[in-house]
Design an enzyme around this catalytic site. Structure first.
Site, PDB file in Angstrom:
ATOM      1  N   LYS A  24      -5.249   0.234  -3.604  1.00 52.29           N
ATOM      2  CA  LYS A  24      -5.863  -0.644  -2.615  1.00 52.29           C
ATOM      3  C   LYS A  24      -7.363  -0.778  -2.882  1.00 52.29           C
ATOM      4  O   LYS A  24      -7.895  -1.892  -2.948  1.00 52.29           O
ATOM      5  CB  LYS A  24      -5.635  -0.108  -1.207  1.00 52.29           C
ATOM      6  CG  LYS A  24      -6.193  -1.012  -0.108  1.00 52.29           C
ATOM      7  CD  LYS A  24      -6.273  -0.324   1.241  1.00 52.29           C
ATOM      8  CE  LYS A  24      -7.464   0.612   1.299  1.00 52.29           C
ATOM      9  NZ  LYS A  24      -7.698   1.136   2.664  1.00 52.29           N
ATOM     10  N   ASP A  65      -4.131  -3.206   2.770  1.00 56.71           N
ATOM     11  CA  ASP A  65      -4.688  -2.428   3.861  1.00 56.71           C
ATOM     12  C   ASP A  65      -3.738  -2.506   5.056  1.00 56.71           C
ATOM     13  O   ASP A  65      -2.661  -3.101   4.972  1.00 56.71           O
ATOM     14  CB  ASP A  65      -6.103  -2.908   4.203  1.00 56.71           C
ATOM     15  CG  ASP A  65      -6.111  -4.134   5.100  1.00 56.71           C
ATOM     16  OD1 ASP A  65      -5.127  -4.902   5.074  1.00 56.71           O
ATOM     17  OD2 ASP A  65      -7.101  -4.327   5.823  1.00 56.71           O
TER      18      ASP A  65
END
Length: 238
Positions: free
Chosen positions: A136, A154
């Site tokens: 991420k 996220d």
């Protein structure tokens, strides 16, 4: 736009239909959020990398209030790698989990100095070897500092991908792959920003503002939140 409930589930919807719907949703979100962007402040790949690590379990707003003092004192990887950990901890205290975050940002800074001459690498396979950096974070840095398309999984992207029926998985890697398969690669970074903006401003975790949602008619989860248009509009954040 009327809310249509009972839309096809990911299992019932064909792959082609899901792809077309996902792209229509992205176009609609582009109209709603023409200014969608990374909400972390940065002036270099190093600043974005550190800010993204610090954003775990806190808000971008709080990180943006904290990083000016951090970067004023430690402007690059070499400076942060050589810092006094207690002084860094004190600066990072407002972001929460400050001891672990200090360890991560100082550790990745040392790795940057030792392995990459103090520069942030522009490849995912290198970024994910740094302390505190997962896919991420790496995709945030690649997409926003290097212009390399990436899906940012996220909490907002994960939640909206489930609600929109793009996936049935809660595994970030699976969601990244399945969402990426629905959208053109060139759009991955901006599509992520638009989903994050939508999650922060309209499609809230506890009670989404369905009655003010620009993609309600294309969403299998439409109706789980406030459906009254006036009440929903009052919930939407600027």
């Amino acid at each position: 736009m009327p809310i249509v409930t009972g839309a096809d589930t990911p299992e019932a919807e064909s792959s082609l239909a899901r792809t077309r719907r996902a792209r229509r949703v992205d176009r609609a979100l582009a109209v709603r959020y023409p200014d969608a962007h990374c909400e972390l402040d940065f002036t270099s790949p190093f600043e974005l990398l550190v800010a993204t690590v610090l954003s775990a379990q806190t808000t971008d707003v709080l990180v943006n209030l904290t990083t000016p003092a951090l970067f004023a004192r430690y402007p690059d990887a070499a400076a942060l790698a050589a810092a006094n950990p207690e002084e860094v901890e004190e600066i990072l205290r407002p972001t929460g989990f400050f001891r672990a975050k200090t360890k991560s940002v100082m550790g990745l800074s040392r790795e940057l100095v030792e392995r990459y001459h103090g520069e942030v690498p522009g490849r995912l396979k290198d970024l994910v070897t740094l302390p505190g950096v997962g896919r991420k974070t790496a995709n945030v840095v690649l997409g926003n500092a290097f212009g390399v398309p990436g899906i940012t999984t996220d909490t907002h992207v994960m939640r909206l991908s489930l609600r929109l029926g793009y996936t049935t998985s809660k595994d970030p890697l699976v969601v990244e792959q399945e969402l990426g398969a629905l959208l053109p690669r060139k759009d991955w970074t901006m599509a992520s920003h638009r989903l994050i903006f939508h999650g922060r401003r309209t499609c809230f975790a506890r009670k989404p503002a369905c009655g003010a949602c620009p993609v309600a008619a294309m969403c299998p989860s439409a109706g789980i939140g406030e459906i009254d248009p006036a009440k929903a509009a009052a919930m939407v954040k600027a």
